[in-house]
Design a protein around this motif. Structure first.
Motif, short mmCIF file in Angstrom:
data_model
loop_
_atom_site.label_atom_id
_atom_site.label_comp_id
_atom_site.label_asym_id
_atom_site.label_seq_id
_atom_site.Cartn_x
_atom_site.Cartn_y
_atom_site.Cartn_z
N ASP A 1 -5.53 -3.83 -6.84
CA ASP A 1 -6.85 -3.49 -6.32
C ASP A 1 -7.54 -4.72 -5.74
OD1 ASP A 1 -6.42 -0.95 -7.23
OD2 ASP A 1 -7.72 -1.11 -8.99
N ARG B 1 -3.49 2.40 -10.67
CA ARG B 1 -3.79 1.78 -11.96
C ARG B 1 -3.17 0.39 -12.10
NH1 ARG B 1 -2.44 7.33 -15.27
NH2 ARG B 1 -4.09 8.59 -14.33
N ASN B 2 -3.43 -0.44 -11.10
CA ASN B 2 -2.99 -1.83 -11.13
C ASN B 2 -4.16 -2.67 -10.64
OD1 ASN B 2 -1.91 -4.41 -10.23
ND2 ASN B 2 0.11 -3.54 -10.55
N ALA B 3 -4.87 -3.28 -11.57
CA ALA B 3 -6.07 -4.03 -11.22
C ALA B 3 -5.79 -5.19 -10.27
CB ALA B 3 -6.76 -4.54 -12.48
N LEU C 1 -5.95 3.90 -3.81
CA LEU C 1 -5.08 2.87 -4.37
C LEU C 1 -5.47 2.51 -5.79
CD1 LEU C 1 -4.65 0.62 -1.20
CD2 LEU C 1 -3.09 2.36 -2.10
N GLY C 2 -6.73 2.73 -6.16
CA GLY C 2 -7.15 2.50 -7.53
C GLY C 2 -6.45 3.43 -8.51
N GLU D 1 0.79 -1.23 0.00
CA GLU D 1 0.00 0.00 0.00
C GLU D 1 0.82 1.29 0.00
OE1 GLU D 1 -3.60 0.30 2.32
OE2 GLU D 1 -3.77 -1.89 2.43
N GLY E 1 -8.22 -5.21 -1.79
CA GLY E 1 -9.63 -5.32 -1.43
C GLY E 1 -9.91 -6.56 -0.60
N LEU F 1 -9.61 2.41 -1.09
CA LEU F 1 -9.70 1.72 -2.37
C LEU F 1 -9.73 2.71 -3.53
CD1 LEU F 1 -12.07 -1.31 -1.69
CD2 LEU F 1 -9.58 -1.17 -1.58
N TYR F 2 -10.32 3.88 -3.33
CA TYR F 2 -10.28 4.87 -4.41
C TYR F 2 -8.86 5.37 -4.61
CZ TYR F 2 -11.44 8.62 -7.56
OH TYR F 2 -11.49 9.42 -8.69
#
Length: 239
Positions: A153, A148-150, A144-145, A94, A157, A141-142
């Motif tokens: 995420d 741009r690494n799905a 860390l979104g 994180e 999550g 979550l917003y």
């Protein structure tokens, strides 16, 4: 499960059911060790068994519940070792993700983060522990979104959901909901200054404080557990 409300038709029924069941676990309505009938859950939510079955499968993959044939679903009791390992991983992924998020954030993203941060403060003032934890999750979550690494995420999550389902032990025993909401100030300041290194340090400090608080809270209510041996393990993966 008297506080569960019927589902309203929206985009994904399975996602809605998953959220409802997770909320019931967070609030203590569904407790670790007990078995619950999937049929009873579907009747309470006013939906068919299919979305309930799919939701339980998702929660089982996250480690939150165990689905047993002919016995329904059991809420799992997360161990202190599990909590430490979750936070070890969060401390690795994180902080650098927060730094990358600051570099990627648009002005519109900063405004959304301001709003989410303000929402956390307002919810914290109500003293609603579950709502504060949910607002905290939404903010993180917003942010860390924006890295741009799905894959990140999804991992973060799942890690947050695992602890969130048992995080209620920290409120209000260890600190108030308002304190929890306000613990994001250092991070928010770094974000608004567009300071990636500051955001990385602030995220590490925040996640570590949260982990320490949770470990101490669990040990305080569990006779025979020594918090020092768990606290010393939290930073083992940080170099």
């Amino acid at each position: 499960m008297s506080s569960m409300q019927p589902i309203l038709p929206k985009e994904s029924l399975t996602d809605q059911v998953t959220t409802k069941i997770r909320a019931a676990i967070v609030s203590g309505e569904m407790t670790p060790g007990n078995h619950y009938s999937a049929i009873a859950i579907s009747e309470k939510l006013g939906v068919s068994r299919t979305p309930v079955r799919e939701a339980l499968q998702l929660l089982e993959k996250e480690g939150i519940v165990t689905v047993a044939k002919n016995r329904g679903v059991r809420v799992n009791q997360i161990s202190l070792d599990d909590i430490v390992e979750v936070f070890q991983l969060r401390l690795v992924v994180e902080p650098p993700a927060a730094a990358r998020a600051v570099l990627n954030a648009s002005e519109a993203d900063l405004e959304i983060l301001r709003e989410l941060h303000h929402e956390m403060i307002l919810v914290g003032q109500t003293g609603d522990g579950r709502a504060t934890l949910e607002a905290d999750k939404k903010f993180h979550l917003y942010l860390l979104g924006l890295a741009r690494n799905a894959k990140l995420d999804g991992i973060v999550g799942e890690l947050r959901n695992l602890v969130l389902a048992h995080g209620q032990v920290t409120i209000p025993q260890a600190r108030t909901s308002q304190d929890l909401a306000g613990d994001r100030d250092e991070l928010m300041n770094a974000i608004l200054k567009r300071d990636p290194s500051g955001a990385q340090i602030a995220m590490q400090n925040h996640v570590l404080r949260t982990a320490q608080m949770l470990v101490r809270a669990v040990c305080a209510r569990t006779p025979g557990l020594n918090d020092e041996q768990y606290l010393s393990r939290l930073e083992e993966l940080i170099f």
